[in-house]
Motif scaffolding. Structure first.
Motif, PDB file in Angstrom:
ATOM      1  N   VAL A 191       0.863  -1.179   0.000  1.00  0.00           N
ATOM      2  CA  VAL A 191       0.000   0.000   0.000  1.00  0.00           C
ATOM      3  C   VAL A 191       0.899   1.227   0.000  1.00  0.00           C
ATOM      4  O   VAL A 191       1.739   1.391   0.891  1.00  0.00           O
ATOM      5  N   THR A 249       1.306   5.236   0.235  1.00  0.00           N
ATOM      6  CA  THR A 249       0.607   6.370   0.859  1.00  0.00           C
ATOM      7  C   THR A 249       1.417   7.640   0.655  1.00  0.00           C
ATOM      8  O   THR A 249       2.640   7.655   0.831  1.00  0.00           O
ATOM      9  N   ASN A 250       0.714   8.691   0.264  1.00  0.00           N
ATOM     10  CA  ASN A 250       1.329  10.012   0.085  1.00  0.00           C
ATOM     11  C   ASN A 250       0.552  11.021   0.912  1.00  0.00           C
ATOM     12  O   ASN A 250      -0.620  11.276   0.656  1.00  0.00           O
ATOM     13  N   GLN A 251       1.214  11.557   1.941  1.00  0.00           N
ATOM     14  CA  GLN A 251       0.604  12.559   2.807  1.00  0.00           C
ATOM     15  C   GLN A 251      -0.729  12.061   3.394  1.00  0.00           C
ATOM     16  O   GLN A 251      -1.677  12.821   3.534  1.00  0.00           O
ATOM     17  N   GLY A 252      -0.754  10.805   3.751  1.00  0.00           N
ATOM     18  CA  GLY A 252      -1.945  10.241   4.367  1.00  0.00           C
ATOM     19  C   GLY A 252      -2.975   9.712   3.387  1.00  0.00           C
ATOM     20  O   GLY A 252      -3.938   9.058   3.800  1.00  0.00           O
ATOM     21  N   GLN A 253      -2.813   9.955   2.100  1.00  0.00           N
ATOM     22  CA  GLN A 253      -3.744   9.480   1.084  1.00  0.00           C
ATOM     23  C   GLN A 253      -3.174   8.208   0.456  1.00  0.00           C
ATOM     24  O   GLN A 253      -2.068   8.205  -0.076  1.00  0.00           O
ATOM     25  N   SER A 254      -3.940   7.121   0.520  1.00  0.00           N
ATOM     26  CA  SER A 254      -3.457   5.823   0.046  1.00  0.00           C
ATOM     27  C   SER A 254      -4.009   5.497  -1.329  1.00  0.00           C
ATOM     28  O   SER A 254      -5.184   5.768  -1.638  1.00  0.00           O
ATOM     29  N   THR A 313       5.118   6.553   1.883  1.00  0.00           N
ATOM     30  CA  THR A 313       5.499   5.256   2.452  1.00  0.00           C
ATOM     31  C   THR A 313       4.966   4.112   1.604  1.00  0.00           C
ATOM     32  O   THR A 313       3.969   4.240   0.885  1.00  0.00           O
ATOM     33  N   LYS A 368       3.909   0.246   2.464  1.00  0.00           N
ATOM     34  CA  LYS A 368       3.696  -0.732   3.525  1.00  0.00           C
ATOM     35  C   LYS A 368       3.462  -2.098   2.895  1.00  0.00           C
ATOM     36  O   LYS A 368       2.612  -2.257   2.013  1.00  0.00           O
TER      37      LYS A 368
END
Length: 788
Positions: free
Chosen positions: A10, A12-17, A109, A111
């Protein structure tokens, strides 16, 4: 989703996945260029390279490589701040969180999920708290909405209140501070979404009404890039201390800095620590300019200088307790933290032993224990094994190895090479600050052709500048440079110039109280010295009483006595000089002897006002006892003159105390200038002679000398004594002969002793002013000595 139970990631960019990427092939490439990548991210995600990561399946699990496995990506990949090399890779485990780049403000990130793989228990979760319509308590307490487990975090450290969408109000209730986007919060601050909140080792991100723990601070890496340090020599020529040094130090590594004397080891360590400036180049801590952001990390870095940083008159547990009170919040469980620390340094059975009675190795352990109180994850030690026998040297290195295995990044300077095989990395510096080698111990043996592993032979090989330069060039062209530096050096955005954060605010009054307790306890541990300090002046006064035999110097008899006024003035000089002597003697060493302890505590969070106030408060208390002793002896040994402005005993007490106060402040000021205790002691007669010469008693003060006398304590002290006594009233009237000739007394009346309230108050006020001026100079001088 993922019905085949395949691994997936997964992003994620700035909290948006993005929707999960299922891993079905033996090889996947993640990036934003469709020509290379099959795991595509949006093209506007500029932090991610065209080919950011390569995932290769091996036995049902995946290994991730930076870039395409041949060429690294621009921002690279990190797991717990460990760099993932493009040609070595990292075997993924279930729950692993891979970060792209080190800029915490751009959180991207990856994950990894794989139910058939072991879970990585060492990974910090990026779990979040929804902030909408909520008030979130952040702190160490179990009841906090977001619990942060560092001992330096307050139980209720901060509160984040929701105001409206994307707008919040943050309150700081802590001892050690909160920073928002690098700015210290003073009480409260309104923040918007996409903010970075630093609470000691923790980095929190506020994004899209979600609060993330982006970094727990448990893993610290250092990247030194092109470090150059030059200084001017005697002839204004440039002397190079450090010459183009680049190297990475990754989390959990034990790194030894070795080399010959004058090679720049301590300078380089202090540069890595952030307290030594560079001519060019930068040291990065987890991607941030360490020196510029030092105030964010000053509570989280352990530093044990070569000289001991604890008072030898305290017991082990007392030394730890006072250090804990200064560094930890008021609501910290200090007893529990001290017990844990004593266990870590293996000093439980020596807890009640005075520090001065410890062996060299035990003393170093206690110095390390002082730093461990706040559980730092980055540790620097300068010659921790200096002066230890081989057995203690090995025990110390084993202790440091144990601390590193617990997740701390440790850098030490050492000359002893017998146990450096316990280190993960060796840094060998040659003359001129040249990097001759960086890598493991085993590879060092091959690089330097050490057949028996005796690293001391390297010192012989590099005993001249020509050999050093040759070895430096040989290393730069070797595979070790590529393996240990080029492949592992982190990236940092040096183009971003952020404002320098201010240091955390501490309570000066609380610190002053703690320091007064410590200083008072240290002083009480030496009752003989305190007794001598109190008895010295009274003994001198008793001796003057014996010297003048039965004469009363302060009481005018039935007949005029032309010798009485000069005798009284001389006795008052003894009173004044005795007070000045004990005031100076008791304070001349009090700052210089603590320079190393002060420097370390100041580097953490010591308030300068609190430090000076503690010295003045405790010494003023001692001065009060000295005053009582002096006044008691004076009243017993000499007759009481008639009261003029106020009772003799009261005026005597006030003047004596103010003289002692002014003298002890002068002593503290000189102690601040002194470079050593010996130098401070040598200054005592030099300071006392002007007090005698310019007092106005032995010599008539006129012209320039009159103005010089204003700078002395004795001039105003004797002025106050003489005003109270009314020395002018002891001068006999002139004798008038029958032929109208007048014979005046050899001792003439002096306006210095004018028996008026205005004159008395001026003398008292100048004594106070002199003391406070000395304290102001101490403050300014110590402030200038701050290294960062």
């Amino acid at each position: 989703m993922n019905q085949n139970n395949r691994p997936y990631i997964v992003v994620t960019n700035q909290g948006q996945s993005l929707p999960p990427f299922e891993l079905t092939k033996s090889k996947h490439i993640l990036g934003r260029d469709c020509q290379f990548a099959d795991l595509l991210v949006p093209p506007d995600w500029g932090v991610i390279s065209r080919c950011q990561a390569t995932l290769v399946e091996k036995q049902g699990n995946y290994i991730i490589y930076d870039g395409d496995g041949v060429n690294p990506s621009s921002n690279k990949l990190f797991i717990n701040h460990h760099l993932i090399a493009h040609d070595i890779g990292y075997p993924l485990q279930n729950g692993d969180i891979i970060k792209v780049g080190q800029n915490i403000n751009i959180l991207i990130t990856l994950k990894y999920f794989n139910s058939h793989s072991l879970s990585n228990v060492n990974q910090a979760s990026l779990s979040s708290i929804n902030l909408q319509q909520k008030s979130v308590v952040i702190g160490r307490d179990e009841t906090a909405n977001l619990q942060l487990l560092s001992p330096a975090v307050s139980r209720k450290h901060a509160v984040l209140d929701y105001l409206e969408p994307s707008t919040y109000l943050l309150y700081d209730y802590s001892t050690n501070g909160v920073y928002v986007n690098g700015t210290k919060v003073n009480g409260k601050i309104i923040i918007n979404t996409a903010a970075t909140i630093k609470i000691l080792p923790y980095t929190l991100l506020l994004q899209n009404n979600q609060l993330f723990i982006a970094d727990t601070g448990d893993n610290i890496r250092l990247d030194a890039r092109n470090i150059v340090r030059t200084v001017k020599g005697n002839g204004n020529e440039q002397i190079t201390l450090l010459n183009q040094i680049s190297l990475p130090i990754e989390p959990g590594q034990l790194v030894a800095l070795v080399g010959g004397s004058g090679a720049g080891k301590s300078t380089f360590m202090r540069t890595l620590l952030g307290i030594e400036p560079t001519t060019t180049g930068t040291v990065y801590l987890n991607g941030e300019d360490l020196r510029n952001n030092f105030n964010l990390y000053r509570n989280q870095i352990g530093y044990v200088p070569q000289k001991d940083i604890i008072h030898n008159s305290l017991t082990v547990v007392e030394a730890l307790r006072y250090a804990a009170k200064l560094r930890l919040p008021q609501d910290a469980d200090i007893d529990e933290i001290i017990e844990k620390t004593l266990g870590q340094i293996e000093m439980q059975e020596r807890r009640h032993v005075l520090v001065k009675n410890l062996s060299g190795g035990q003393l170093k352990r206690v110095s390390i224990g002082v730093e461990l109180l706040v559980d730092p994850k980055l540790f620097f030690l300068d010659e921790p094994t200096s002066g230890l026998d081989p057995g203690l040297d090995k025990k110390m290195m084993q202790l440091l190895r144990k601390l590193a295995d617990q997740g701390r990044t440790i850098v030490l300077v050492t000359h002893a090479t017998g146990n450096i095989n316990l280190c993960d990395r060796l840094v060998f510096l040659g003359q001129g600050g040249n990097l001759c080698y960086f890598g493991t111990f085993s590879d060092a043996c091959q690089f330097f052709n050490l057949r028996n592993g005796d690293f001391a032979e390297v010192y012989i090989q590099l005993d001249n500048q020509t050999a050093v330069i040759h070895t430096t060039q040989r290393y730069r062209w070797s595979s070790y440079q590529h393996q240990y530096i080029d492949q592992r050096l982190g990236v940092s955005d040096s183009s971003v110039i952020a404002p320098k954060p201010s240091p955390p605010r501490v309570s000066p009054l609380r610190q002053a109280w703690i320091l007064c307790q410590r200083y008072g306890q240290i002083m009480a541990r030496d009752p003989v010295n305190v007794g001598i300090a109190i008895a010295t002046a009274p003994i001198g006064i008793l001796l003057i009483d014996l010297a003048i035999a039965v004469r009363e110097p302060f009481i005018l008899g039935s007949e005029a006595d032309p010798k009485l006024a000069p005798l009284a003035q001389t006795v008052l000089l003894v009173f004044s000089c005795a007070a000045i002597w004990v005031g100076l003697a008791g304070s001349l060493q009090e700052i210089v002897k603590e320079n190393d302890i002060y420097s370390r505590e100041r580097l953490v969070n010591l308030n300068l006002f609190a430090y000076i106030a503690s010295k003045v408060t405790v010494l003023s208390g001692l001065a009060f006892l000295q005053t009582l002793a002096m006044v008691a002896v004076i009243l017993m040994a000499f007759g009481h003159p008639p009261a003029t402005l106020l009772p003799w005993g009261l005026g005597l007490t006030i003047t004596t105390y103010l003289t002692l106060f002014s003298a002890l402040c002068l002593g503290l000021m000189v102690s601040t200038f002194a470079k050593s205790e010996t130098q401070a002691n040598t200054a005592l007669p030099i300071l006392l002679l002007p007090q005698i010469i310019f007092s106005g008693v032995l010599f008539q003060i006129k012209g320039v000398s009159q103005y010089l006398s204003w700078l002395t304590v004795s001039r105003w002290s004797i002025g106050a004594y003489g005003t109270l006594l009314d020395i002018n009233g002891l001068v006999p009237e002139p004798i008038i002969f029958p032929d109208d000739k007048v014979m005046e007394s050899a001792f003439k009346t002096n306006p210095v002793y004018d028996p008026s309230w205005g004159n008395l108050l001026i003398n008292w006020q100048v004594l106070l002013l002199q003391g406070f001026l000395c304290l102001a100079i101490i403050f300014l001088l110590k402030k200038r000595q701050d290294i960062i």
